[in-house]
Design a protein around this motif. Structure first.
Motif, PDB file in Angstrom:
ATOM      1  N   ALA A   1       0.807  -1.218   0.000  1.00  0.00           N
ATOM      2  CA  ALA A   1       0.000   0.000   0.000  1.00  0.00           C
ATOM      3  C   ALA A   1       0.835   1.261   0.000  1.00  0.00           C
ATOM      4  O   ALA A   1       0.344   2.327   0.247  1.00  0.00           O
ATOM      5  CB  ALA A   1      -0.919  -0.005   1.213  1.00  0.00           C
ATOM      6  N   GLU A   2       2.115   1.142  -0.343  1.00  0.00           N
ATOM      7  CA  GLU A   2       2.979   2.295  -0.255  1.00  0.00           C
ATOM      8  C   GLU A   2       2.532   3.428  -1.159  1.00  0.00           C
ATOM      9  O   GLU A   2       2.776   4.574  -0.889  1.00  0.00           O
ATOM     10  CB  GLU A   2       4.408   1.901  -0.577  1.00  0.00           C
ATOM     11  CG  GLU A   2       4.577   1.332  -1.965  1.00  0.00           C
ATOM     12  CD  GLU A   2       5.614   0.226  -2.031  1.00  0.00           C
ATOM     13  OE1 GLU A   2       6.013  -0.110  -3.128  1.00  0.00           O
ATOM     14  OE2 GLU A   2       6.011  -0.293  -0.990  1.00  0.00           O
ATOM     15  N   GLU A   3       1.858   3.076  -2.255  1.00  0.00           N
ATOM     16  CA  GLU A   3       1.402   4.123  -3.160  1.00  0.00           C
ATOM     17  C   GLU A   3       0.105   4.758  -2.685  1.00  0.00           C
ATOM     18  O   GLU A   3      -0.315   5.762  -3.180  1.00  0.00           O
ATOM     19  CB  GLU A   3       1.166   3.549  -4.558  1.00  0.00           C
ATOM     20  CG  GLU A   3       2.414   2.994  -5.181  1.00  0.00           C
ATOM     21  CD  GLU A   3       2.741   1.618  -4.714  1.00  0.00           C
ATOM     22  OE1 GLU A   3       2.010   1.094  -3.833  1.00  0.00           O
ATOM     23  OE2 GLU A   3       3.734   1.049  -5.181  1.00  0.00           O
ATOM     24  N   ALA A   4      -0.531   4.145  -1.738  1.00  0.00           N
ATOM     25  CA  ALA A   4      -1.858   4.602  -1.366  1.00  0.00           C
ATOM     26  C   ALA A   4      -1.848   5.384  -0.064  1.00  0.00           C
ATOM     27  O   ALA A   4      -2.840   5.518   0.598  1.00  0.00           O
ATOM     28  CB  ALA A   4      -2.797   3.406  -1.233  1.00  0.00           C
TER      29      ALA A   4
ATOM     30  N   VAL B   1       0.660   5.869  -8.756  1.00  0.00           N
ATOM     31  CA  VAL B   1       2.045   6.322  -8.745  1.00  0.00           C
ATOM     32  C   VAL B   1       2.857   5.494  -7.754  1.00  0.00           C
ATOM     33  O   VAL B   1       2.532   5.448  -6.572  1.00  0.00           O
ATOM     34  CB  VAL B   1       2.145   7.810  -8.367  1.00  0.00           C
ATOM     35  CG1 VAL B   1       3.605   8.235  -8.293  1.00  0.00           C
ATOM     36  CG2 VAL B   1       1.405   8.653  -9.376  1.00  0.00           C
ATOM     37  N   HIS B   2       3.864   4.844  -8.265  1.00  0.00           N
ATOM     38  CA  HIS B   2       4.816   4.157  -7.385  1.00  0.00           C
ATOM     39  C   HIS B   2       5.927   5.156  -7.102  1.00  0.00           C
ATOM     40  O   HIS B   2       6.645   5.561  -8.012  1.00  0.00           O
ATOM     41  CB  HIS B   2       5.358   2.897  -8.064  1.00  0.00           C
ATOM     42  CG  HIS B   2       6.306   2.138  -7.208  1.00  0.00           C
ATOM     43  ND1 HIS B   2       7.583   1.825  -7.597  1.00  0.00           N
ATOM     44  CD2 HIS B   2       6.156   1.646  -5.955  1.00  0.00           C
ATOM     45  CE1 HIS B   2       8.178   1.154  -6.616  1.00  0.00           C
ATOM     46  NE2 HIS B   2       7.332   1.037  -5.603  1.00  0.00           N
ATOM     47  N   LYS B   3       6.083   5.518  -5.847  1.00  0.00           N
ATOM     48  CA  LYS B   3       6.874   6.697  -5.507  1.00  0.00           C
ATOM     49  C   LYS B   3       8.336   6.429  -5.207  1.00  0.00           C
ATOM     50  O   LYS B   3       9.025   7.303  -4.681  1.00  0.00           O
ATOM     51  CB  LYS B   3       6.223   7.396  -4.305  1.00  0.00           C
ATOM     52  CG  LYS B   3       4.784   7.834  -4.612  1.00  0.00           C
ATOM     53  CD  LYS B   3       4.206   8.665  -3.498  1.00  0.00           C
ATOM     54  CE  LYS B   3       4.073   7.856  -2.238  1.00  0.00           C
ATOM     55  NZ  LYS B   3       3.418   8.617  -1.164  1.00  0.00           N
TER      56      LYS B   3
ATOM     57  N   LEU C   1      11.820   3.239  -5.617  1.00  0.00           N
ATOM     58  CA  LEU C   1      12.381   2.048  -6.243  1.00  0.00           C
ATOM     59  C   LEU C   1      12.158   0.865  -5.314  1.00  0.00           C
ATOM     60  O   LEU C   1      12.212   1.007  -4.105  1.00  0.00           O
ATOM     61  CB  LEU C   1      13.890   2.218  -6.462  1.00  0.00           C
ATOM     62  CG  LEU C   1      14.379   3.449  -7.231  1.00  0.00           C
ATOM     63  CD1 LEU C   1      15.905   3.397  -7.338  1.00  0.00           C
ATOM     64  CD2 LEU C   1      13.731   3.534  -8.595  1.00  0.00           C
ATOM     65  N   ASP C   2      11.912  -0.295  -5.910  1.00  0.00           N
ATOM     66  CA  ASP C   2      11.847  -1.527  -5.122  1.00  0.00           C
ATOM     67  C   ASP C   2      13.083  -2.365  -5.412  1.00  0.00           C
ATOM     68  O   ASP C   2      13.504  -2.498  -6.576  1.00  0.00           O
ATOM     69  CB  ASP C   2      10.600  -2.339  -5.492  1.00  0.00           C
ATOM     70  CG  ASP C   2       9.318  -1.702  -4.980  1.00  0.00           C
ATOM     71  OD1 ASP C   2       9.398  -0.778  -4.144  1.00  0.00           O
ATOM     72  OD2 ASP C   2       8.237  -2.133  -5.410  1.00  0.00           O
ATOM     73  N   PHE C   3      13.637  -2.917  -4.351  1.00  0.00           N
ATOM     74  CA  PHE C   3      14.770  -3.834  -4.475  1.00  0.00           C
ATOM     75  C   PHE C   3      14.357  -5.155  -3.861  1.00  0.00           C
ATOM     76  O   PHE C   3      13.699  -5.175  -2.817  1.00  0.00           O
ATOM     77  CB  PHE C   3      15.993  -3.317  -3.702  1.00  0.00           C
ATOM     78  CG  PHE C   3      16.592  -2.065  -4.275  1.00  0.00           C
ATOM     79  CD1 PHE C   3      17.678  -2.126  -5.136  1.00  0.00           C
ATOM     80  CD2 PHE C   3      16.073  -0.818  -3.956  1.00  0.00           C
ATOM     81  CE1 PHE C   3      18.233  -0.973  -5.664  1.00  0.00           C
ATOM     82  CE2 PHE C   3      16.622   0.341  -4.481  1.00  0.00           C
ATOM     83  CZ  PHE C   3      17.702   0.260  -5.341  1.00  0.00           C
TER      84      PHE C   3
ATOM     85  N   VAL D   1       9.327 -10.373  -0.073  1.00  0.00           N
ATOM     86  CA  VAL D   1      10.197  -9.464   0.684  1.00  0.00           C
ATOM     87  C   VAL D   1      10.907  -8.503  -0.264  1.00  0.00           C
ATOM     88  O   VAL D   1      11.453  -8.919  -1.282  1.00  0.00           O
ATOM     89  CB  VAL D   1      11.241 -10.298   1.468  1.00  0.00           C
ATOM     90  CG1 VAL D   1      12.323  -9.397   2.053  1.00  0.00           C
ATOM     91  CG2 VAL D   1      10.552 -11.097   2.564  1.00  0.00           C
ATOM     92  N   HIS D   2      10.882  -7.233   0.059  1.00  0.00           N
ATOM     93  CA  HIS D   2      11.597  -6.254  -0.753  1.00  0.00           C
ATOM     94  C   HIS D   2      11.790  -4.971   0.039  1.00  0.00           C
ATOM     95  O   HIS D   2      11.160  -4.764   1.076  1.00  0.00           O
ATOM     96  CB  HIS D   2      10.833  -5.956  -2.058  1.00  0.00           C
ATOM     97  CG  HIS D   2       9.586  -5.130  -1.883  1.00  0.00           C
ATOM     98  ND1 HIS D   2       8.442  -5.611  -1.287  1.00  0.00           N
ATOM     99  CD2 HIS D   2       9.300  -3.837  -2.215  1.00  0.00           C
ATOM    100  CE1 HIS D   2       7.501  -4.674  -1.279  1.00  0.00           C
ATOM    101  NE2 HIS D   2       7.993  -3.591  -1.834  1.00  0.00           N
ATOM    102  N   LEU D   3      12.679  -4.124  -0.462  1.00  0.00           N
ATOM    103  CA  LEU D   3      12.835  -2.775   0.087  1.00  0.00           C
ATOM    104  C   LEU D   3      12.120  -1.795  -0.819  1.00  0.00           C
ATOM    105  O   LEU D   3      12.317  -1.820  -2.039  1.00  0.00           O
ATOM    106  CB  LEU D   3      14.321  -2.381   0.173  1.00  0.00           C
ATOM    107  CG  LEU D   3      14.578  -0.886   0.462  1.00  0.00           C
ATOM    108  CD1 LEU D   3      14.158  -0.526   1.881  1.00  0.00           C
ATOM    109  CD2 LEU D   3      16.037  -0.529   0.214  1.00  0.00           C
TER     110      LEU D   3
END
Ligand SMILES: [Zn+2]
Length: 281
Positions: free
Chosen positions: A76-79, A165-167, A169-171, A247-249
């Motif tokens: 939910a990081e974009e929300a 919008v994905h705000k 980077l994902d690793f 799992v991700h950052l």
């Protein structure tokens, strides 16, 4: 007389249908317009006062690995429209191994994740290595930030993803490691949120900030008000508040004025790959 009444009723009825028809059409068009502009194209989608989005409305398909990994749903990081401080409720992910704290290494290469559809991916070479990559970028012309504050590959770039919008980077990596501070600074936030999980926000000065989300837990000594250096361990990469996604950052570079009611959610996300690369200082 009855005929006149019937005619009058028919006229009124037809007018009503017409009016209703027009009203319905306007409403329909309004709905279409609204749907044609889903949550937006800019970071202002997270401006305070904008509401109506819930975690359950978000879905993600573009980072689903093409092989046999199970389908995932969007974190939910974009929300994050909620700008009020959430209750502190750390959810450590005790299942994950905690890596050594001193393993931070800046490597000369970074790639996008193989066998995944990476949305908003930076330009890459044939081997998926990011073209022209250097370990740092110069944010806002002043602050040197590590591009990859953890191990792994880029599983998602910044930008519109599934209409949202994905705000950052994902690793991700199959062997989750430690997440490190991307530059010296002061910790402004180190707490659990329902949408970002365990997250850390660091002030690097010059109006430049970074956010690290979904940490499994916080490293010792990581607390609001504390100082960090480049490479200070923040906590292991995790999956907190990210539902079924692997799992991700989630890593954000943010600029602007922190001292607004929205705090870090009043800042403007920046795409690290749009800053010039800089080698090891
Ligand atoms: Zn993310």
């Amino acid at each position: 007389m009855k005929k006149v009444l019937v005619v009058v009723l028919m006229v009124v009825s037809l007018a009503g249908v017409t009016l209703f028809g027009q009203w319905t059409e306007i409403d329909f068009l309004g709905m279409v317009v609204e749907r044609a502009n889903p949550t937006l194209d800019t970071a202002h989608a997270d401006a305070p006062g904008e509401t109506g989005e819930t975690i359950s409305e978000v879905s993600e398909t573009d980072t689903i690995p093409k092989h046999s990994e199970p389908a995932v749903s969007e974190p939910a990081e974009e929300a994050a429209t909620d700008t009020t401080p959430p209750p502190v409720d750390p959810v450590p992910d005790a299942e994950l191994p905690i890596p050594a704290a001193s393993d931070f290494e800046l490597t000369g290469t970074l790639g996008i994740c193989p066998r995944m559809t990476v949305s908003n991916a930076p330009e890459t070479e044939e081997d998926l290595a990011i073209a022209g990559y250097e370990p740092f970028v110069q944010a806002e012309g002043t602050v040197l930030l590590a591009v990859a504050p953890t191990e792994g590959c880029v599983s998602s770039g910044m930008g519109v993803r599934n209409g949202r919008v994905h705000k950052g980077l994902d690793f991700r990596t199959d062997d989750p490691g430690m997440v490190y501070a991307a530059a010296p600074g002061t910790i402004l936030e180190a707490h659990y949120r329902q949408d970002y999980g365990n997250q850390v926000v660091i002030d690097h000065g010059e109006g430049v900030f970074t956010r690290y989300a979904h940490l499994a837990s916080f490293a010792p000594d990581i607390a609001e008000g504390g100082k960090v250096q480049l490479g200070t361990p923040l906590g292991p990469m995790g999956n907190t508040a990210s539902y079924s996604i692997p799992v991700h950052l989630h890593y954000e570079v943010l600029v602007g004025d922190y001292d607004t009611p929205a705090k870090s959610f009043g800042l403007t996300p920046k795409d690290p790959f749009e800053y010039p690369f800089v080698g090891t200082p």
